[in-house]
Motif scaffolding. Sequence first.
Motif, short mmCIF file in Angstrom:
data_model
loop_
_atom_site.label_atom_id
_atom_site.label_comp_id
_atom_site.label_asym_id
_atom_site.label_seq_id
_atom_site.Cartn_x
_atom_site.Cartn_y
_atom_site.Cartn_z
N ASN A 24 38.75 71.47 47.63
CA ASN A 24 39.02 70.70 49.03
C ASN A 24 39.21 69.78 48.89
O ASN A 24 39.26 69.57 50.58
CB ASN A 24 37.89 72.07 49.36
CG ASN A 24 36.53 71.25 48.37
OD1 ASN A 24 36.82 70.69 47.51
ND2 ASN A 24 35.34 71.56 49.37
N MET A 25 39.72 68.82 48.57
CA MET A 25 39.03 67.37 48.80
C MET A 25 40.66 66.98 49.29
O MET A 25 41.02 65.60 48.82
CB MET A 25 39.04 66.31 48.21
CG MET A 25 37.51 66.91 48.17
SD MET A 25 36.30 67.06 49.35
CE MET A 25 37.01 65.37 49.96
N ARG A 26 41.74 67.85 49.41
CA ARG A 26 43.01 67.22 49.27
C ARG A 26 43.50 66.00 50.31
O ARG A 26 44.04 65.35 49.87
CB ARG A 26 44.10 68.55 49.57
CG ARG A 26 46.09 68.17 49.28
CD ARG A 26 46.23 69.11 49.19
NE ARG A 26 47.80 68.79 49.43
CZ ARG A 26 48.90 69.62 48.84
NH1 ARG A 26 48.37 70.91 48.74
NH2 ARG A 26 50.13 69.12 48.98
N ALA A 27 43.49 66.59 51.11
CA ALA A 27 43.24 65.73 53.16
C ALA A 27 43.11 64.07 52.73
O ALA A 27 43.46 63.24 52.76
CB ALA A 27 42.41 66.41 53.76
N TYR A 28 41.66 64.39 52.23
CA TYR A 28 40.66 62.75 51.65
C TYR A 28 41.98 62.30 50.91
O TYR A 28 41.61 61.11 51.12
CB TYR A 28 39.38 63.33 51.68
CG TYR A 28 39.15 62.00 50.76
CD1 TYR A 28 38.03 61.27 51.90
CD2 TYR A 28 38.83 61.86 50.09
CE1 TYR A 28 37.86 59.84 51.38
CE2 TYR A 28 38.45 60.03 49.17
CZ TYR A 28 37.88 59.74 50.41
OH TYR A 28 36.76 58.27 49.33
N SER A 199 52.73 64.91 74.28
CA SER A 199 52.47 65.80 73.64
C SER A 199 52.24 65.37 71.61
O SER A 199 51.36 66.33 71.37
CB SER A 199 53.72 66.29 72.88
OG SER A 199 54.35 65.45 72.27
N TYR A 200 51.45 64.70 71.54
CA TYR A 200 50.75 64.00 70.14
C TYR A 200 49.32 63.27 71.16
O TYR A 200 48.80 63.49 73.23
CB TYR A 200 51.04 62.72 70.00
CG TYR A 200 52.09 62.50 71.22
CD1 TYR A 200 51.40 61.05 71.91
CD2 TYR A 200 53.52 62.46 70.86
CE1 TYR A 200 52.17 60.25 72.73
CE2 TYR A 200 54.26 61.66 72.22
CZ TYR A 200 53.74 60.74 72.34
OH TYR A 200 54.56 59.22 73.15
N PRO A 201 48.66 63.04 70.73
CA PRO A 201 46.57 62.55 70.98
C PRO A 201 47.38 61.16 71.03
O PRO A 201 47.97 60.41 71.36
CB PRO A 201 46.25 62.37 69.07
CG PRO A 201 46.92 63.34 68.60
CD PRO A 201 48.35 63.64 69.23
N VAL A 202 45.77 61.14 72.01
CA VAL A 202 46.03 59.61 73.14
C VAL A 202 44.61 59.55 72.46
O VAL A 202 43.93 59.83 73.01
CB VAL A 202 46.13 59.79 74.36
CG1 VAL A 202 45.58 58.89 75.31
CG2 VAL A 202 47.49 60.43 74.60
N LEU A 388 44.87 53.39 66.48
CA LEU A 388 43.89 53.95 66.84
C LEU A 388 44.53 55.48 66.10
O LEU A 388 43.37 56.28 64.96
CB LEU A 388 43.58 54.11 68.20
CG LEU A 388 42.77 52.74 68.64
CD1 LEU A 388 43.03 52.86 70.13
CD2 LEU A 388 41.83 52.40 67.75
N PRO A 389 45.60 55.67 66.37
CA PRO A 389 46.06 56.97 65.39
C PRO A 389 46.38 57.11 64.34
O PRO A 389 45.64 57.48 63.77
CB PRO A 389 47.23 57.79 66.54
CG PRO A 389 47.99 56.05 66.96
CD PRO A 389 46.74 55.71 67.53
N LEU A 390 46.48 55.63 63.98
CA LEU A 390 46.36 55.12 62.41
C LEU A 390 45.36 55.68 61.51
O LEU A 390 45.28 56.27 60.77
CB LEU A 390 46.94 54.22 62.18
CG LEU A 390 47.61 53.25 60.11
CD1 LEU A 390 48.31 54.62 59.63
CD2 LEU A 390 46.94 51.85 60.10
N ARG A 393 43.85 59.44 61.53
CA ARG A 393 45.04 60.42 60.66
C ARG A 393 45.41 60.24 59.82
O ARG A 393 45.60 60.97 58.33
CB ARG A 393 46.14 60.87 61.53
CG ARG A 393 45.47 61.47 63.40
CD ARG A 393 47.21 62.06 64.05
NE ARG A 393 47.82 63.58 63.18
CZ ARG A 393 48.46 63.39 63.76
NH1 ARG A 393 48.95 63.30 64.56
NH2 ARG A 393 48.88 64.66 63.01
N TYR A 394 45.57 59.28 59.27
CA TYR A 394 46.15 58.89 57.73
C TYR A 394 45.10 57.35 57.17
O TYR A 394 45.75 57.72 55.86
CB TYR A 394 47.39 58.08 57.64
CG TYR A 394 48.71 58.82 58.53
CD1 TYR A 394 48.92 59.42 57.55
CD2 TYR A 394 48.51 58.46 60.12
CE1 TYR A 394 50.21 60.41 58.68
CE2 TYR A 394 49.74 59.92 60.15
CZ TYR A 394 49.85 60.42 59.78
OH TYR A 394 50.54 61.90 60.74
#
Length: 404
Positions: A24-28, A199-202, A388-390, A393-394
């Motif tokens: 369950n930690m894959r995203a992290y 169409s993407y987060p701001v 900020l999106p970097l 999300r990443y």
Amino acid sequence: MDQQRDHENITELDQQLKGSNQSNMRAYNERLVLSLVRRNGQLPKMKLAQMTGLSAQTVSVIMRSLEADGLLIKGEPVRGKVGQPSVPLSLNPNGVFFLGLKIGRRSSELILVDFLGQVKQKVIHPYPFPEPDDIEKFALKSIKKFETDLGETASKIAGLGIAMPFELWNWAEAIGTSTDKMENWKTYDIQKILSHSCSYPVYLQNDATAACGAELAFGTNQTKRDFAYFYIGTFIGGGLVINGSLFIGKNGNAGALGSMLINDKAGDTKQLIDEASIVTFEKQLQEAGIDPSPLWNMENGWQALNQTINPWIERVANGLAQAIISTTALIDQEATVIDGAFPEHVRSRIVTATQEAIKNYNQQGIEQQIICEGSLGTVARALGGASLPLFDRYLVDQNTSLNQ
């Protein structure tokens, strides 16, 4: 950013980045791998396993997934004396794109950057003062053009980040316009408005804090664990990096270093913003009957002001020295980074002057200061918006517990 680094030397910061073999930690774990590859350049599977504490199998699964998503690319195999060749992976520059919008007192700027933080497109919109409707039209027109130019790859835009001063309406007098012309900013939610057309987060962040994030994500100081960051724009602001992550505080106002109290040369108590901002230099020039417009010409405008810049640099350095000592007494940072909206030679002179000015103050009880230059200059705030999106999300946030 130099992608060829000595991978045998794992930094203290990297040693703290550990993964989990739980499913369950894959995203992290994916964020962790991306963070380490960003900071260190090309890394092979076994090195990542060593750095993260993850099993080689888990790292293999993560790397295949990130490669399939187009975020990592394979390098040339490196053959050792025994065993299979090592295949390093690095960030794919075209794996994802980010938009950064800087809203300033004198101009707005929109940039498109790739996964490495390289600016692919840029457009600047100057004005005497910022008006909401005007900036909205500029942003929407420029975003549409960037998306059109990208064609099918526009789907790789991961978000738009807005970097702007908070409470713009409070600076009307300082930027030479009337209060009523800035009143609309009190009720104007540009983040919400632009979100309706994207169409993407701001995202939205204070401009100096965002610039600090850009230095952490894309600059030459990203391997530092803790640093205080001062950005000298029309008004000086700042940011804090603690434990390798941008620290913004509960209300997003942490690192509001321009509000710190200092003493000027006359011994009067001032805020740092009153002594160490470009607008202070602008007023100095106006009082001397000198045209201040070259201040906003980054190419060669500042060269024309060399004969008049010394008193301002002295004021800036004096204020910064006091603020750095106070900041260090509180957070004991590894370094202090200074950047700003001026040419590199001006930045170098300010850093050198600050290093000298700090010697005039009592530093008993705190460690010797490391004061260094930022690396992004005038584009730092727009890049901060793009970061900020970097970050969201990443990248791994070291100040957020895995157990939350």
